[in-house]
Design a protein around this motif. Structure first.
Motif, PDB file in Angstrom:
ATOM      1  N   ASP A   1     -15.205   3.289  40.468  1.00  0.00           N
ATOM      2  CA  ASP A   1     -16.108   3.988  41.388  1.00  0.00           C
ATOM      3  C   ASP A   1     -17.397   4.239  41.068  1.00  0.00           C
ATOM      4  O   ASP A   1     -18.387   4.676  41.789  1.00  0.00           O
ATOM      5  N   SER A   2     -17.641   4.027  39.543  1.00  0.00           N
ATOM      6  CA  SER A   2     -18.835   4.232  38.876  1.00  0.00           C
ATOM      7  C   SER A   2     -19.917   3.176  39.315  1.00  0.00           C
ATOM      8  O   SER A   2     -20.987   3.235  39.008  1.00  0.00           O
TER       9      SER A   2
ATOM     10  N   LEU B   1     -27.782 -11.187  29.746  1.00  0.00           N
ATOM     11  CA  LEU B   1     -26.674 -10.838  30.555  1.00  0.00           C
ATOM     12  C   LEU B   1     -26.611  -9.460  30.786  1.00  0.00           C
ATOM     13  O   LEU B   1     -27.197  -8.540  30.241  1.00  0.00           O
ATOM     14  N   ILE B   2     -26.039  -9.203  31.958  1.00  0.00           N
ATOM     15  CA  ILE B   2     -25.834  -7.568  32.581  1.00  0.00           C
ATOM     16  C   ILE B   2     -24.344  -7.353  32.368  1.00  0.00           C
ATOM     17  O   ILE B   2     -23.537  -8.480  32.793  1.00  0.00           O
ATOM     18  N   PHE B   3     -23.925  -6.433  31.830  1.00  0.00           N
ATOM     19  CA  PHE B   3     -22.500  -6.022  31.697  1.00  0.00           C
ATOM     20  C   PHE B   3     -22.186  -4.587  32.350  1.00  0.00           C
ATOM     21  O   PHE B   3     -22.827  -3.799  32.208  1.00  0.00           O
ATOM     22  N   GLY B   4     -21.121  -4.781  33.229  1.00  0.00           N
ATOM     23  CA  GLY B   4     -21.061  -3.401  33.724  1.00  0.00           C
ATOM     24  C   GLY B   4     -19.343  -3.336  34.199  1.00  0.00           C
ATOM     25  O   GLY B   4     -18.686  -4.438  34.104  1.00  0.00           O
ATOM     26  N   PRO B   5     -18.800  -2.288  34.680  1.00  0.00           N
ATOM     27  CA  PRO B   5     -19.569  -1.116  34.499  1.00  0.00           C
ATOM     28  C   PRO B   5     -19.183  -0.136  33.367  1.00  0.00           C
ATOM     29  O   PRO B   5     -19.883   0.938  33.133  1.00  0.00           O
ATOM     30  N   ASP B   6     -18.535  -0.609  32.581  1.00  0.00           N
ATOM     31  CA  ASP B   6     -18.158   0.373  31.334  1.00  0.00           C
ATOM     32  C   ASP B   6     -19.095   0.259  29.952  1.00  0.00           C
ATOM     33  O   ASP B   6     -19.089  -0.791  29.518  1.00  0.00           O
ATOM     34  N   ARG B   7     -19.756   1.197  29.992  1.00  0.00           N
ATOM     35  CA  ARG B   7     -20.842   1.286  28.954  1.00  0.00           C
ATOM     36  C   ARG B   7     -20.088   1.327  27.613  1.00  0.00           C
ATOM     37  O   ARG B   7     -20.873   0.818  26.372  1.00  0.00           O
ATOM     38  N   ASN B   8     -19.103   1.815  27.493  1.00  0.00           N
ATOM     39  CA  ASN B   8     -18.411   1.900  26.190  1.00  0.00           C
ATOM     40  C   ASN B   8     -17.847   0.730  25.841  1.00  0.00           C
ATOM     41  O   ASN B   8     -18.128   0.046  24.675  1.00  0.00           O
ATOM     42  N   LEU B   9     -17.164  -0.189  26.786  1.00  0.00           N
ATOM     43  CA  LEU B   9     -16.546  -1.395  26.162  1.00  0.00           C
ATOM     44  C   LEU B   9     -17.893  -2.330  26.181  1.00  0.00           C
ATOM     45  O   LEU B   9     -18.030  -3.457  25.009  1.00  0.00           O
ATOM     46  N   GLY B  10     -18.897  -2.138  26.825  1.00  0.00           N
ATOM     47  CA  GLY B  10     -20.250  -3.070  26.861  1.00  0.00           C
ATOM     48  C   GLY B  10     -21.053  -2.941  25.412  1.00  0.00           C
ATOM     49  O   GLY B  10     -21.062  -3.679  24.720  1.00  0.00           O
TER      50      GLY B  10
ATOM     51  N   GLY C   1     -21.494   3.384  33.179  1.00  0.00           N
ATOM     52  CA  GLY C   1     -20.204   3.924  33.849  1.00  0.00           C
ATOM     53  C   GLY C   1     -19.376   4.069  32.794  1.00  0.00           C
ATOM     54  O   GLY C   1     -19.524   3.520  31.602  1.00  0.00           O
ATOM     55  N   ALA C   2     -18.261   4.917  33.117  1.00  0.00           N
ATOM     56  CA  ALA C   2     -17.233   4.991  32.159  1.00  0.00           C
ATOM     57  C   ALA C   2     -15.672   5.430  32.791  1.00  0.00           C
ATOM     58  O   ALA C   2     -15.871   5.832  33.895  1.00  0.00           O
ATOM     59  N   CYS C   3     -14.793   5.562  31.871  1.00  0.00           N
ATOM     60  CA  CYS C   3     -13.310   6.147  32.546  1.00  0.00           C
ATOM     61  C   CYS C   3     -13.224   7.464  32.102  1.00  0.00           C
ATOM     62  O   CYS C   3     -13.388   7.897  30.925  1.00  0.00           O
ATOM     63  N   HIS C   4     -12.916   8.216  33.021  1.00  0.00           N
ATOM     64  CA  HIS C   4     -12.917   9.872  32.776  1.00  0.00           C
ATOM     65  C   HIS C   4     -11.650   9.856  31.828  1.00  0.00           C
ATOM     66  O   HIS C   4     -11.754  11.074  31.226  1.00  0.00           O
ATOM     67  N   VAL C   5     -10.578   9.043  31.840  1.00  0.00           N
ATOM     68  CA  VAL C   5      -9.453   9.422  30.839  1.00  0.00           C
ATOM     69  C   VAL C   5     -10.127   9.097  29.424  1.00  0.00           C
ATOM     70  O   VAL C   5     -10.004   9.764  28.603  1.00  0.00           O
TER      71      VAL C   5
ATOM     72  N   GLU D   1     -12.520   1.401  25.918  1.00  0.00           N
ATOM     73  CA  GLU D   1     -13.277   2.436  26.840  1.00  0.00           C
ATOM     74  C   GLU D   1     -13.370   3.705  26.322  1.00  0.00           C
ATOM     75  O   GLU D   1     -14.390   4.519  26.826  1.00  0.00           O
ATOM     76  N   CYS D   2     -12.873   3.775  25.116  1.00  0.00           N
ATOM     77  CA  CYS D   2     -13.158   5.166  24.337  1.00  0.00           C
ATOM     78  C   CYS D   2     -14.750   5.111  23.796  1.00  0.00           C
ATOM     79  O   CYS D   2     -15.216   4.032  23.551  1.00  0.00           O
ATOM     80  N   LYS D   3     -15.252   6.135  23.489  1.00  0.00           N
ATOM     81  CA  LYS D   3     -16.443   6.315  23.044  1.00  0.00           C
ATOM     82  C   LYS D   3     -16.887   5.877  21.717  1.00  0.00           C
ATOM     83  O   LYS D   3     -15.481   5.653  21.087  1.00  0.00           O
ATOM     84  N   SER D   4     -17.994   5.351  21.413  1.00  0.00           N
ATOM     85  CA  SER D   4     -18.211   4.696  19.950  1.00  0.00           C
ATOM     86  C   SER D   4     -17.641   5.695  18.882  1.00  0.00           C
ATOM     87  O   SER D   4     -17.193   5.093  17.748  1.00  0.00           O
ATOM     88  N   THR D   5     -17.835   6.986  18.942  1.00  0.00           N
ATOM     89  CA  THR D   5     -17.330   7.735  17.860  1.00  0.00           C
ATOM     90  C   THR D   5     -16.005   7.752  17.678  1.00  0.00           C
ATOM     91  O   THR D   5     -15.439   7.963  16.725  1.00  0.00           O
TER      92      THR D   5
END
Ligand code: 13P
Ligand code: SF4
Length: 329
Positions: free
Chosen positions: A105-106, A160-169, A185-189, A215-219
């Motif tokens: 959806d993002s 390259l453009i990568f989307g929508p997940d900024r964490n995976l990217g 974009g990101a996954c709310h879970v 999909e989790c944050k880099s930290t």
């Protein structure tokens, strides 16, 4: 087929008293030449009755080669759309049409089209967690299983453009040394897993390894012993000599981990707010055995994809499947 109310996105029909839904689902599957494909994030009862359980790449691969007349996709809407694009002549059903995805959806197709105009000459890589309309604006689709290899299949200087997940990217940029432009974009879970809570858990289980979905944050990824797709995390947990794991992805995966990793302990990583069940994807959990039963019974609701969109979206999906097959994924 009897007229039935699906105005809420799923079949609203009473279930006959005393019916053995599991036995009936098995019977209807056979009678209708239907198969049930379930993602690892589905509730355990659905995983147990499915013909195939897998990650998003495996579900697409299975749909592409399956010879059933009806596919019931127990997962979220983009998974159903991918199956329909790959099997336009089959009936593709989903127990609850409302099973969406915050990540998909993002990224709206019209916003991606506008974004692309800012980056002339760039190729677009889209995560499979996108609508068919977004895939239609894409050069190649990836999943978390093949994202690294597919990105690396482009020349090092390809823009390259990568989307929508900024964490995976971000993660793929960090392991490949690329500098892809990322959609925000990101996954709310997956965004809700807390570094502090995982560090606390590590004190309680000092020998536990941390498994995290990209999909989790880099930290959170920085704390992980293994970063990978749901299938990769499962395989790692089964094959590892380690006996305890803290699992930072949707908790549905624990069912398959517990089934296959006998004697091992799997601890779901807690979200920042431990009072919620935020490590469950509320969209995935909209599918239930009751809805699955009615879906098979009434053959509704059915996933459809606009034919012009499907015509454009199939190429980047097939490209992904081709490269994955060449790589043995
Ligand atoms: P997988 O590709 O690992 O199945 O992940 C899909 C997904 O939706 C993760 O949130
Ligand atoms: Fe989408 Fe996140 Fe649910 Fe996966 S867990 S389906 S990315 S909302």
């Amino acid at each position: 087929m009897i007229a039935v109310d699906i105005s809420r996105g799923y079949v609203c029909a009473p279930i006959e008293e005393g019916v053995d839904m599991i036995a009936e689902i098995k019977r209807m599957k056979k009678e209708k030449n239907a198969v049930i494909l379930a993602h690892y994030y589905q509730e355990s009862a659905i995983q147990d009755i499915a013909d195939f359980v897998g990650d998003s790449l495996a579900l697409a691969q299975w749909a592409a080669k399956c010879d059933a007349d009806i596919l019931v996709v127990c997962g979220v809407h983009f998974m159903g759309e991918t199956a329909k694009i790959l099997c336009p002549n089959k009936k593709v059903l989903i127990p609850d049409m409302n099973a969406g995805c915050s990540l998909a959806d993002s990224c709206k197709a019209e916003d991606l089209a506008a974004f692309k105009t800012q980056y002339p000459g760039y190729k677009v890589i889209s995560y499979v967690n996108t609508s068919a309309a977004v895939k239609a604006h894409t050069d190649i689709v990836v999943t978390s299983t093949n994202a690294r290899q597919i990105v690396e299949s482009f020349p090092a200087d390809e823009k390259l453009i990568f989307g929508p997940d900024r964490n995976l990217g971000n993660y793929i940029n960090s392991i490949t040394g690329r500098n892809m432009v990322l959609w925000n974009g990101a996954c709310h879970v997956h965004e809700k897993f807390s570094v502090e809570k995982i560090v606390e858990l590590k004190k309680q289980y000092p020998n536990a390894q941390v498994l995290a979905h990209p999909e989790c944050k880099s930290t959170v990824l920085a704390l992980a012993d293994k970063v990978g797709s749901t299938a990769a995390l499962l395989k790692y947990a089964i094959n590892s000599d380690c006996k305890e794991f803290i699992v930072a992805t949707e908790s549905g995966i624990l069912h398959e981990m517990q089934k296959n990793g006998k004697g091992k302990t799997f601890i779901p990583a807690p979200p920042a707010d431990s009072t919620c069940a935020c490590n469950e994807c509320n969209y995935m959990r909209l599918n239930t055995i009751e809805k699955l039963y009615n879906t098979l019974k009434y053959e509704l609701p059915e996933i459809t994809v606009d034919s012009q969109i499907a015509e454009k979206a199939i190429a980047p999906i097939e490209k992904m499947l081709e490269i994955s097959a060449q790589l043995g994924l």
